[in-house]
Motif scaffolding. Sequence first.
Motif, short mmCIF file in Angstrom:
data_model
loop_
_atom_site.label_atom_id
_atom_site.label_comp_id
_atom_site.label_asym_id
_atom_site.label_seq_id
_atom_site.Cartn_x
_atom_site.Cartn_y
_atom_site.Cartn_z
N UNK A 70 0.83 -1.20 0.00
CA UNK A 70 0.00 0.00 0.00
C UNK A 70 0.87 1.26 0.00
N UNK A 71 1.95 1.19 0.77
CA UNK A 71 2.86 2.35 0.81
C UNK A 71 3.40 2.66 -0.58
N UNK A 72 3.77 1.63 -1.33
CA UNK A 72 4.28 1.82 -2.69
C UNK A 72 3.19 2.35 -3.61
N UNK A 73 1.98 1.84 -3.42
CA UNK A 73 0.86 2.30 -4.25
C UNK A 73 0.65 3.80 -4.09
N UNK A 74 0.66 4.25 -2.83
CA UNK A 74 0.41 5.68 -2.58
C UNK A 74 1.59 6.55 -3.00
N UNK A 75 2.79 6.16 -2.57
CA UNK A 75 3.95 7.05 -2.73
C UNK A 75 4.57 7.00 -4.13
N UNK A 76 4.51 5.84 -4.79
CA UNK A 76 5.19 5.72 -6.08
C UNK A 76 4.23 5.70 -7.27
N UNK A 77 3.00 5.21 -7.04
CA UNK A 77 2.08 5.06 -8.17
C UNK A 77 0.99 6.14 -8.19
N UNK A 78 0.31 6.37 -7.08
CA UNK A 78 -0.78 7.35 -7.06
C UNK A 78 -0.26 8.78 -6.91
N UNK A 79 0.67 8.97 -5.99
CA UNK A 79 1.17 10.33 -5.72
C UNK A 79 2.70 10.37 -5.81
N UNK A 81 6.54 11.67 -7.05
CA UNK A 81 7.19 13.00 -7.01
C UNK A 81 6.91 13.80 -8.27
N UNK A 82 6.68 13.08 -9.38
CA UNK A 82 6.42 13.76 -10.65
C UNK A 82 5.07 14.47 -10.64
N UNK A 83 4.16 14.05 -9.72
CA UNK A 83 2.86 14.69 -9.60
C UNK A 83 1.76 14.01 -10.37
N UNK A 84 2.08 13.19 -11.34
CA UNK A 84 1.09 12.48 -12.15
C UNK A 84 1.12 10.99 -11.82
N UNK A 85 -0.05 10.37 -11.62
CA UNK A 85 -0.07 8.93 -11.29
C UNK A 85 0.65 8.10 -12.33
N UNK A 86 1.41 7.12 -11.85
CA UNK A 86 2.12 6.19 -12.73
C UNK A 86 1.23 4.96 -12.93
N UNK A 87 0.40 5.01 -13.98
CA UNK A 87 -0.60 3.96 -14.20
C UNK A 87 0.02 2.59 -14.42
N UNK A 88 1.06 2.45 -15.25
CA UNK A 88 1.66 1.11 -15.43
C UNK A 88 2.16 0.51 -14.11
N UNK A 89 2.83 1.34 -13.30
CA UNK A 89 3.29 0.85 -11.99
C UNK A 89 2.12 0.52 -11.09
N UNK A 90 1.08 1.36 -11.14
CA UNK A 90 -0.12 1.10 -10.32
C UNK A 90 -0.75 -0.23 -10.69
N UNK A 91 -0.82 -0.50 -12.01
CA UNK A 91 -1.40 -1.77 -12.46
C UNK A 91 -0.57 -2.95 -11.94
N UNK A 92 0.76 -2.81 -12.02
CA UNK A 92 1.62 -3.89 -11.54
C UNK A 92 1.45 -4.14 -10.04
N UNK A 93 1.40 -3.03 -9.26
CA UNK A 93 1.26 -3.19 -7.81
C UNK A 93 -0.11 -3.76 -7.43
N UNK A 94 -1.15 -3.26 -8.10
CA UNK A 94 -2.50 -3.78 -7.80
C UNK A 94 -2.59 -5.26 -8.18
N UNK A 95 -2.03 -5.61 -9.36
CA UNK A 95 -2.04 -7.02 -9.78
C UNK A 95 -1.29 -7.89 -8.78
N UNK A 96 -0.15 -7.36 -8.30
CA UNK A 96 0.63 -8.11 -7.32
C UNK A 96 -0.16 -8.30 -6.03
N UNK A 97 -0.86 -7.24 -5.59
CA UNK A 97 -1.68 -7.35 -4.37
C UNK A 97 -2.79 -8.38 -4.54
#
Length: 622
Positions: A70-79, A81-97
């Motif tokens: 969840x920490x990775x989902x929030x800090x690296x995928x949803x929010x 540093x670039x400010x825009x959600x990283x959808x590919x990473x979000x998909x990978x993390x959600x799939x992994x979960x």
Amino acid sequence: MSMVRGGFGGGLTRGADERTQRERNAEAPHIPHLGRRIVALFSPYRGRLAVTAVLVVLSAALGVVPALLVEQVFDLALFPASGSPDIPLLIELVALMIGLFVASAGLNVLQTWLTSSVGNRVTGDLRVRLFRHLQSMELAFFTRTKTGVIQSRLQNDVGGVASVLTNTFTSILGNSVTVVASLVAMVIIDWRLTLVAIVMLPVLVVIQRRVGQVRARIAAQAQESLSTLTAMTQESLSVSGIMLTSSFNRSDYETGRYAEETSRQVSLQIRQAMSGQGFFAVVGVIMSAVPAIIYLLAGVFITGGVDITAGAIVAFTAVQGRLLFPLMALMRVALDVQTSMALFARIFEYLDLTPAIVDSPDAVDVADAPGPVGRIEFRDVSFRYPGAGEDAATLRGVSFVAEPGQHIAFVGSSGAGKTTILYLAPRMYEASSGAVLFAGADVRDLRRASLLEGVGIVSQETYLFHASIRENLLYAKPDASPEEIEHACRGAHIHHVIESFPEGYDTVVGERGYRLSGGEKQRIAIARVLLKNPPVLLLDEATSALDTVSERTVQQALDTAAQGRTTLTIAHRISTIVGADVIHVVEAGRIVESGTHAQLLAAGGAYARLVAHQQETALSAI
């Protein structure tokens, strides 16, 4: 009527008051090397247990990983540093979960199957082992032990062990891994928030224990009330109970008792449902408040310059929420283990009982005995029940011989020792001194199974199973043909009666044979013995409880059964043994007179007085 109380032996009684449960555990017998013996029960299933342990650890560990993601989902995928959600990473993390959830669920299913399989198989092995051991115990054990106590060991204690075998092991291992993994994850996320959460845990634990204790006391009362209702049902709605209730016109009284206890049960169930609701509300508020407090502290830390991300805060609250209930379960483990050890101790106490009557190492079959089969001899036999003193001997110096084919009768007052003589012959009791010979060999030198195979017993209290007449007869000879069954029933003068029933031999006799008359039950018991076809027949007052007409019919069946067999008869009515080859008069454990009916009458002794007394009683009843 007795009231059956909810007692020890129901397993790990989650609803039992802890103090009461500990007191019951303390009453358990001390069994040396108990732990080692318990472990030995699992030896046939070592492989499955090892796999189960691995699955439990993996399942508990995997349960914590999604919270870390969840920490990775929030800090690296949803929010990020670039400010825009990283959808590919979000998909990978959600799939992994989701994959972890699926894997964890699959592991849980497999783990449940393994633990249930091992636990119930060990329980089944233990129950059969205990039943087999009880079958080997001598008759005296059952005469001095309550049937309910034996049933409790087989059903309640062994049944309670089932929950121990299927739940406790995995509960300890799984909850321990969950607690450790959760704490490690919390420290990894933020050690400062971990300290705050740990400080608040004791408050939740204390409240939870208070709730559990209050509900446990009410649950114990409810269980006791339910046991009482069960006892009422068994006593009042059995065949004997209904007959007693009807004969004394006490149906309204019994219904009133049942309604009163039911009302108490309903009240307790309502109290149990409502008990601790206030406590639960407080627990709910605190559990809900913990994340809020975490959020507040996180805000304070961030304001103070501490670097805490939103993902870390969400992940921390997710992991912290998994910590309370495994911790509570582990706090209960000590009592669970103590209770399981007490259950095993009670079971092993019975398994350690040594049968008083066992085969000697060089025991032989009756067929290998030196004398003719059917010859029974008592040589100066005395008998005392276990624990009885010298002055309390049931038999003293009893000697007699029954030749093959002879009819030997025993008469005397109640308590004289006649039944004991009868049951010493097939070694259902062990003589305290002297020797009992069967087919020319001491019964202690014969295999007990072979000895019992050569004896047929018809007692006053006929026992029939709640099954068909055919099934009751086949108990004597499972492979008997229909022709053999019919031949035995004709010999017992019961075939024509059975044929008159609409379902014939498939007629169900009811509990203890209550659908049949006393005479019919006795003749079926005689047919069962005829089907066994033993060389020796033991008749223990087989007609004493019957009316004159039934007695005459049953006596004809007994006379048929006795033909060509050595027959030992305990007689209640002198008329049934007038034709016996030898009649022994027993008084105070001794044979005081022996002879034929005519010889004993001519002697004018105890037998003559007994005959005169029965004649006077019969005349006065007219």
